[in-house]
Motif scaffolding. Structure first.
Motif, PDB file in Angstrom:
ATOM      1  N   UNK A   1       0.806  -1.221   0.000  1.00 17.01           N
ATOM      2  CA  UNK A   1       0.000   0.000   0.000  1.00 17.01           C
ATOM      3  C   UNK A   1       0.834   1.263   0.000  1.00 17.01           C
ATOM      4  N   UNK A   2       1.970   1.253   0.723  1.00 20.91           N
ATOM      5  CA  UNK A   2       2.864   2.409   0.705  1.00 20.91           C
ATOM      6  C   UNK A   2       3.481   2.564  -0.683  1.00 20.91           C
ATOM      7  N   UNK A   3       3.928   1.458  -1.262  1.00 22.01           N
ATOM      8  CA  UNK A   3       4.562   1.515  -2.583  1.00 22.01           C
ATOM      9  C   UNK A   3       3.589   2.015  -3.647  1.00 22.01           C
ATOM     10  N   UNK A   4       2.323   1.650  -3.504  1.00 20.21           N
ATOM     11  CA  UNK A   4       1.330   2.015  -4.507  1.00 20.21           C
ATOM     12  C   UNK A   4       0.556   3.279  -4.137  1.00 20.21           C
ATOM     13  N   UNK A   5       1.031   3.993  -3.099  1.00 16.23           N
ATOM     14  CA  UNK A   5       0.453   5.270  -2.667  1.00 16.23           C
ATOM     15  C   UNK A   5      -0.988   5.133  -2.187  1.00 16.23           C
ATOM     16  N   UNK A   6      -1.340   3.931  -1.715  1.00 18.00           N
ATOM     17  CA  UNK A   6      -2.662   3.734  -1.111  1.00 18.00           C
ATOM     18  C   UNK A   6      -2.671   4.270   0.313  1.00 18.00           C
ATOM     19  N   UNK A   7      -1.524   4.186   0.993  1.00 19.71           N
ATOM     20  CA  UNK A   7      -1.354   4.729   2.339  1.00 19.71           C
ATOM     21  C   UNK A   7      -0.172   5.679   2.341  1.00 19.71           C
ATOM     22  N   UNK A   8      -0.193   6.634   3.264  1.00 21.77           N
ATOM     23  CA  UNK A   8       0.888   7.614   3.366  1.00 21.77           C
ATOM     24  C   UNK A   8       1.981   7.162   4.327  1.00 21.77           C
ATOM     25  N   UNK A   9       1.570   6.538   5.429  1.00 17.64           N
ATOM     26  CA  UNK A   9       2.519   6.114   6.465  1.00 17.64           C
ATOM     27  C   UNK A   9       2.110   4.741   6.970  1.00 17.64           C
TER      28      UNK A   9
ATOM     29  N   UNK B   1      10.280  -6.408   3.234  1.00 15.53           N
ATOM     30  CA  UNK B   1      10.857  -7.162   2.116  1.00 15.53           C
ATOM     31  C   UNK B   1      10.981  -6.337   0.848  1.00 15.53           C
ATOM     32  N   UNK B   2      10.246  -5.245   0.738  1.00 12.91           N
ATOM     33  CA  UNK B   2      10.255  -4.438  -0.473  1.00 12.91           C
ATOM     34  C   UNK B   2      11.225  -3.278  -0.343  1.00 12.91           C
ATOM     35  N   UNK B   3      11.885  -2.948  -1.427  1.00 13.54           N
ATOM     36  CA  UNK B   3      12.752  -1.786  -1.435  1.00 13.54           C
ATOM     37  C   UNK B   3      11.952  -0.509  -1.627  1.00 13.54           C
ATOM     38  N   UNK B   4      12.649   0.633  -1.549  1.00 14.99           N
ATOM     39  CA  UNK B   4      11.990   1.910  -1.784  1.00 14.99           C
ATOM     40  C   UNK B   4      11.157   2.409  -0.636  1.00 14.99           C
ATOM     41  N   UNK B   5      11.388   1.864   0.587  1.00 15.66           N
ATOM     42  CA  UNK B   5      10.678   2.321   1.774  1.00 15.66           C
ATOM     43  C   UNK B   5      11.674   2.916   2.757  1.00 15.66           C
ATOM     44  N   UNK B   6      11.305   4.019   3.366  1.00 13.79           N
ATOM     45  CA  UNK B   6      12.185   4.689   4.322  1.00 13.79           C
ATOM     46  C   UNK B   6      11.696   4.405   5.746  1.00 13.79           C
ATOM     47  N   UNK B   7      12.520   3.755   6.597  1.00 15.51           N
ATOM     48  CA  UNK B   7      12.087   3.392   7.946  1.00 15.51           C
ATOM     49  C   UNK B   7      12.513   4.425   8.999  1.00 15.51           C
ATOM     50  N   UNK B   8      11.717   4.514  10.055  1.00 15.57           N
ATOM     51  CA  UNK B   8      12.031   5.332  11.227  1.00 15.57           C
ATOM     52  C   UNK B   8      11.688   4.506  12.466  1.00 15.57           C
TER      53      UNK B   8
ATOM     54  N   UNK C   1      13.636  -8.876  21.642  1.00 14.83           N
ATOM     55  CA  UNK C   1      12.835  -7.721  21.267  1.00 14.83           C
ATOM     56  C   UNK C   1      12.715  -7.659  19.743  1.00 14.83           C
ATOM     57  N   UNK C   2      11.744  -6.906  19.272  1.00 12.72           N
ATOM     58  CA  UNK C   2      11.568  -6.647  17.839  1.00 12.72           C
ATOM     59  C   UNK C   2      11.230  -5.178  17.672  1.00 12.72           C
ATOM     60  N   UNK C   3      11.718  -4.582  16.604  1.00 18.73           N
ATOM     61  CA  UNK C   3      11.596  -3.139  16.416  1.00 18.73           C
ATOM     62  C   UNK C   3      10.351  -2.777  15.608  1.00 18.73           C
ATOM     63  N   UNK C   4       9.562  -1.865  16.183  1.00 20.45           N
ATOM     64  CA  UNK C   4       8.401  -1.288  15.508  1.00 20.45           C
ATOM     65  C   UNK C   4       8.779   0.113  15.032  1.00 20.45           C
ATOM     66  N   UNK C   5       8.361   0.453  13.824  1.00 25.39           N
ATOM     67  CA  UNK C   5       8.700   1.775  13.321  1.00 25.39           C
ATOM     68  C   UNK C   5       7.756   2.250  12.239  1.00 25.39           C
ATOM     69  N   UNK C   6       8.002   3.474  11.795  1.00 25.82           N
ATOM     70  CA  UNK C   6       7.266   4.041  10.673  1.00 25.82           C
ATOM     71  C   UNK C   6       7.941   3.643   9.371  1.00 25.82           C
ATOM     72  N   UNK C   7       7.157   3.512   8.324  1.00 19.70           N
ATOM     73  CA  UNK C   7       7.698   3.376   6.972  1.00 19.70           C
ATOM     74  C   UNK C   7       6.935   4.317   6.061  1.00 19.70           C
ATOM     75  N   UNK C   8       7.672   5.001   5.204  1.00 21.57           N
ATOM     76  CA  UNK C   8       7.063   5.872   4.216  1.00 21.57           C
ATOM     77  C   UNK C   8       7.702   5.570   2.869  1.00 21.57           C
ATOM     78  N   UNK C   9       7.117   6.094   1.820  1.00 25.96           N
ATOM     79  CA  UNK C   9       7.673   5.903   0.488  1.00 25.96           C
ATOM     80  C   UNK C   9       8.985   6.679   0.377  1.00 25.96           C
TER      81      UNK C   9
END
Length: 225
Positions: free
Chosen positions: A56-64, A73-80, A187-195
């Protein structure tokens, strides 16, 4: 009012968020301060699986997106990074394990459990930890809804494993005892991803800024038992 605050107040439009099921528990820690700072932006919140969020992020269905960063697993995503979740066994207060200070993953693997569905990344992580100690969990009941975990745990017939972020919602529910699961303490890391694009839209940039300032990890630590 300074120029920065004038610009913040001027932001309009919408923001579409997609969150993994376990991250839904902390949604308001992100949306409340954002809505206070940017009242002109309407917020849509959807609960989605990790593949749905990535696509959904890759296809601009969601913003964040808000999800596990280790499972992307997909490239082109920016994590925070937002926070690292730790895992606890939830038991009713009158359960024979309720006075335990810690419990090993190997022992938990032998208990009757209600767990999230295998297609959710939280379950992938939990199964991976069990496998690392040579245990196969007894998932008697599986659900894709966290409320189903709590409902079945309360009967006393099944126990469940949750990340500590759930304590933000559980609070001081008197019928629940939470036991840290150790050996290993994982532990496992939770974060934001954006395009991954430049420039970032003003609304997305504003949300990332608020999320980074929210110090979610420190807020959640206050709710650990």
């Amino acid at each position: 009012m300074n120029a920065r605050h004038e610009n913040e107040a001027d932001l309009k439009g919408s923001l579409r968020l997609a969150l993994s099921p376990v991250a839904m528990t902390i949604t308001s820690l992100l949306t409340a301060p954002f809505a206070e700072r940017h009242p002109g932006i309407t917020i849509s919140v959807q609960c989605k699986t990790m593949p749905e969020i990535e696509r959904g992020i890759k296809e601009f269905e969601y913003d964040v997106g808000v999800t596990y960063l280790d499972g992307l697993t997909l490239g082109g995503l920016r994590p925070y990074t937002l926070y690292d979740e730790a895992y606890y066994l939830l038991v009713p207060k009158d359960h024979f394990l309720s006075d335990r200070e810690t419990i090993d993953w190997l022992e938990v693997g032998g208990l009757p459990l209600c767990l999230l569905s295998p297609n959710l990344h939280n379950r992938v992580i939990i199964d991976r930890i069990f496998a690392s100690v040579g245990a196969t969990p007894k998932a008697v009941i599986e659900t894709n809804c966290s409320l189903g975990l709590f409902a079945h745990m309360r009967t006393g017939n099944w126990l469940t494993i949750v990340p500590h972020s759930y304590f933000y919602l559980l609070g001081d529910w008197l019928f629940i005892r939470s036991i840290p699961i150790v050996n290993p303490s994982t532990t496992a890391t939770i974060g934001l991803v954006i395009h991954e694009r430049d420039p970032i839209s003003p609304n997305v940039r504003a949300f990332v800024e608020v999320a980074q300032q929210a110090a979610i990890g420190k807020q959640l630590d206050r709710y650990r038992t």
